[in-house]
Every structure is written in structure tokens, then in C-alpha cells.
Design a protein around this motif. Structure first.
Motif: not given
Length: 187
Positions: A75, A78, A94
Motif C-alpha cells: 500500500q 500506491q 493504510i
């Protein structure tokens, strides 16, 4: 039978407490650790989890932590999170996403609270006992017992609705049961 009389006296004196585990929610179709881990594997990444995880050779809590760590690392990469210049904001975002995945995994097969009330063999009576008790320490993430205990009203009993917490302080309402989620809480 004497022990039941002693327990009843402790309950009447509000000196009886409960320590409850996952078995309370199992018949409401909340997954146990092994099944919960299986549901979370999809967040492990494209390579999937190592075989040692699938074969249950590692403790479930350790595997859950490994899955979360992999999810966290993925994550962080991202694009929508790369622009944040404050690491604690990224961490919060997250974790929030992770909690959503856990919530879905926990409640996926749970029916409405009304159906649980009608079909669970003892949850309503347990909720009434919890409502009447001094405290309840639960190891569950789900809030099924909590919601049913919140609805419990026992005529003639001068009690407030249970106070559900997952972070102390504990002694904020002396005339109400405290339901403490040791591991956290995902309503």
C-alpha cells in the motif's frame, strides 16, 4: 450446585465478570482464526502466501502479522499515498484500509442481528448476563454480543447500558458493565 449459588450471589453483588473468546461468535458465522487468515490471504500479494502459512505450521497471529506487513508495504507504494509528506498520515490511511478488509472478512457470513438472535443457541441469555455483570473482557473483534447486550433491559435492575471500549480508561461508569475488546474492535 453450590457453585451456581455462589455465582448467582456474585452476579447480584455485581462482582461477577466474564472473559469470553471467539467461540461466543462462532455460531453466528464469525470465522475462527484459521478461516480468518484464509480470507486475508488475498491481501498477501500476487505471489500468494508461503506454503508454511497454508500448512498452518506458523501461529495464526504471526501469519496475520506477516500478511499485514506485506499489505502495508504494498500500500505504501500506491500512487495516491506517495504524495503525503507526513508518514503518520500514510500509516493511518493504510491501517484504515486494512481494518476495512478485516471487517469484511469477519462479517462476510454473518446474517442480520435479528437472525443471529433467533438462531444462536445461547447468545441472548449470555448478553443478559453480561448486561448484569460488572465487566466483560472479550477477545473478539466482532460486536455481536455487544449489540445484543446493549438492547438487554432487565426490569427492576438499576443498570446502564454496557460501555464498549477497546482502549482504557475502564472505570468511567461505575454502574454499568464494561465490555473490553483486548485485541481491538471492528463494529
Amino acid at each position: 450446585m453450590r457453585h451456581l449459588g455462589h455465582m448467582r450471589q456474585r452476579l447480584d453483588d455485581t462482582h461477577l465478570g466474564f472473559v469470553l473468546g471467539a467461540g461466543v461468535s462462532e455460531q453466528a458465522h464469525v470465522p475462527m482464526w484459521g478461516e480468518l487468515i484464509q480470507r486475508l490471504y488475498c491481501h498477501y500479494g500476487t505471489d500468494g502466501p508461503p506454503d508454511s502459512y497454508k500448512k498452518n505450521t506458523q501461529p495464526a497471529t504471526l501469519v496475520a502479522q506477516f500478511i499485514f506487513n506485506r499489505f502495508f508495504r504494498q500500500q505504501k507504494q500506491q500512487d495516491h499515498l506517495k504524495g503525503f509528506n507526513k508518514p503518520h498520515i500514510v500509516q493511518i490511511a493504510i491501517k484504515n484500509e486494512w481494518y476495512k478488509h478485516i471487517h469484511e472478512a469477519i462479517y462476510r457470513d454473518v446474517q442480520s442481528l435479528q437472525v443471529v438472535r433467533e438462531e444462536h443457541p445461547y447468545l441472548v441469555e449470555l448478553a443478559r448476563l453480561v448486561y448484569s455483570s460488572a465487566f466483560c473482557l472479550t477477545l473478539n473483534f466482532d460486536d455481536i454480543l455487544d449489540r445484543i447486550a446493549q438492547e438487554a433491559h432487565i426490569p427492576g435492575l438499576d443498570r446502564q447500558k454496557p460501555n464498549v471500549i477497546w482502549k482504557p480508561p475502564i472505570a468511567d461508569r461505575p454502574n454499568a458493565c464494561v465490555i473490553y475488546h483486548v485485541n481491538g474492535f471492528l463494529p
